[in-house]
Design a protein around this motif. Structure first.
Motif, short mmCIF file in Angstrom:
data_model
loop_
_atom_site.label_atom_id
_atom_site.label_comp_id
_atom_site.label_asym_id
_atom_site.label_seq_id
_atom_site.Cartn_x
_atom_site.Cartn_y
_atom_site.Cartn_z
N GLY A 257 -7.99 -16.27 -5.15
CA GLY A 257 -9.36 -15.89 -4.82
C GLY A 257 -9.79 -16.44 -3.47
N ASP A 258 -9.15 -15.97 -2.42
CA ASP A 258 -9.41 -16.50 -1.09
C ASP A 258 -10.21 -15.55 -0.21
N GLY A 259 -10.86 -14.57 -0.80
CA GLY A 259 -11.62 -13.61 -0.01
C GLY A 259 -10.85 -12.33 0.21
N ARG A 260 -9.54 -12.41 0.34
CA ARG A 260 -8.73 -11.21 0.52
C ARG A 260 -8.15 -10.75 -0.82
N CYS A 261 -8.78 -11.19 -1.92
CA CYS A 261 -8.22 -10.96 -3.25
C CYS A 261 -8.10 -9.48 -3.62
N LEU A 262 -9.04 -8.63 -3.20
CA LEU A 262 -8.91 -7.21 -3.50
C LEU A 262 -7.65 -6.65 -2.84
N PHE A 263 -7.45 -6.99 -1.59
CA PHE A 263 -6.28 -6.50 -0.86
C PHE A 263 -5.00 -7.09 -1.44
N ARG A 264 -5.05 -8.36 -1.86
CA ARG A 264 -3.89 -8.98 -2.53
C ARG A 264 -3.56 -8.22 -3.81
N ALA A 265 -4.59 -7.91 -4.60
CA ALA A 265 -4.36 -7.20 -5.86
C ALA A 265 -3.72 -5.84 -5.62
N LEU A 266 -4.18 -5.15 -4.60
CA LEU A 266 -3.62 -3.83 -4.29
C LEU A 266 -2.15 -3.92 -3.88
N VAL A 267 -1.82 -4.86 -2.99
CA VAL A 267 -0.42 -4.95 -2.55
C VAL A 267 0.48 -5.48 -3.66
N ALA B 259 -1.52 -8.13 2.44
CA ALA B 259 -2.96 -7.98 2.18
C ALA B 259 -3.72 -7.88 3.50
N ASP B 260 -3.36 -8.71 4.46
CA ASP B 260 -4.02 -8.65 5.77
C ASP B 260 -3.70 -7.34 6.50
N ASP B 261 -2.47 -6.86 6.36
CA ASP B 261 -2.09 -5.58 6.96
C ASP B 261 -2.91 -4.44 6.36
N LEU B 262 -3.10 -4.48 5.05
CA LEU B 262 -3.89 -3.45 4.39
C LEU B 262 -5.35 -3.51 4.84
N ARG B 263 -5.88 -4.71 4.93
CA ARG B 263 -7.27 -4.87 5.41
C ARG B 263 -7.41 -4.30 6.82
N MET B 264 -6.43 -4.56 7.67
CA MET B 264 -6.48 -4.05 9.05
C MET B 264 -6.29 -2.52 9.09
N ALA B 265 -5.53 -1.97 8.15
CA ALA B 265 -5.39 -0.51 8.08
C ALA B 265 -6.73 0.14 7.71
N VAL B 266 -7.44 -0.48 6.78
CA VAL B 266 -8.78 0.01 6.41
C VAL B 266 -9.71 -0.09 7.62
N LYS B 267 -9.65 -1.21 8.32
CA LYS B 267 -10.48 -1.41 9.51
C LYS B 267 -10.17 -0.34 10.56
N GLU B 268 -8.90 -0.07 10.78
CA GLU B 268 -8.52 0.91 11.79
C GLU B 268 -9.08 2.29 11.46
N VAL B 269 -8.98 2.69 10.21
CA VAL B 269 -9.47 4.00 9.80
C VAL B 269 -10.99 4.10 9.94
N ILE C 7 -14.94 -7.25 8.75
CA ILE C 7 -13.66 -6.91 8.11
C ILE C 7 -12.47 -7.52 8.84
N GLU C 8 -12.66 -7.94 10.08
CA GLU C 8 -11.58 -8.59 10.82
C GLU C 8 -11.22 -9.96 10.26
N ARG C 9 -12.17 -10.60 9.60
CA ARG C 9 -11.95 -11.96 9.10
C ARG C 9 -11.10 -11.95 7.83
N PRO C 10 -10.15 -12.88 7.70
CA PRO C 10 -9.29 -12.90 6.52
C PRO C 10 -10.03 -13.22 5.22
N ASP C 11 -11.22 -13.80 5.31
CA ASP C 11 -11.97 -14.11 4.09
C ASP C 11 -12.96 -12.99 3.73
N PHE C 12 -12.79 -11.82 4.35
CA PHE C 12 -13.64 -10.67 4.07
C PHE C 12 -13.43 -10.21 2.63
N TRP C 13 -14.52 -10.03 1.91
CA TRP C 13 -14.45 -9.57 0.52
C TRP C 13 -14.42 -8.05 0.50
N GLY C 14 -13.35 -7.48 0.01
CA GLY C 14 -13.27 -6.03 -0.15
C GLY C 14 -14.07 -5.60 -1.37
#
Length: 132
Positions: free
Chosen positions: A14-24, A44-54, A85-92
């Motif tokens: 549960g470090d803030g990127r937990c949604l992205f961790r769960a998905l990967v 998880a960070d790559d997925l978060r950045m893919a969402v940000k890019e889109v 969303i750039e921050r690693p502790d961003f809550w999805g």
């Protein structure tokens, strides 16, 4: 003949990127593999950045994710969202699930179970999904 579905509950940091961790983690599980903690964090960070890019960097592609944009802009400006969303502790949340659904061709679903322990009510969210 009914198809037998197999589900498992996986702990996610549960470090803030937990949604992205769960998905990967779920995608790896569906492929029959597992991720070590470093791979899990990086994916998880790559997925978060893919969402940000889109959502933040590609105006043409952004139009495909109108539901996610509505969910984002109800709470805050798109500019502010793109900074956060750039921050690693961003809550999805809802908008990131909507984007991930279309981007990765997965169908995530969540369930919540509540229980009482010594009079305290605790909610736990578990994310499960399968590739479609």
């Amino acid at each position: 003949m009914r198809k037998i579905e197999c589900y498992s509950v996986q702990k996610v940091a549960g470090d803030g990127r937990c949604l992205f961790r769960a998905l990967v983690k779920g995608m790896a599980f569906n492929k029959g593999t597992s991720l070590n903690p470093r791979e899990e964090r990086e994916n998880a960070d790559d997925l978060r950045m893919a969402v940000k890019e889109v959502i933040c960097e590609n105006v043409k592609e952004r139009r495909q994710y109108e539901e996610a944009l509505v969910a984002i802009t109800v709470e805050e400006s798109l500019k502010r969202y793109c900074q956060r969303i750039e921050r690693p502790d961003f809550w999805g949340g809802e908008s990131e699930l909507l984007v991930s659904d279309l981007l990765l061709h997965i169908c995530p679903f969540c369930w919540s179970k509540e229980w009482s322990l010594s009079g305290l009510l605790t909610a736990s969210l578990h994310t499960s999904f399968k590739l479609i």
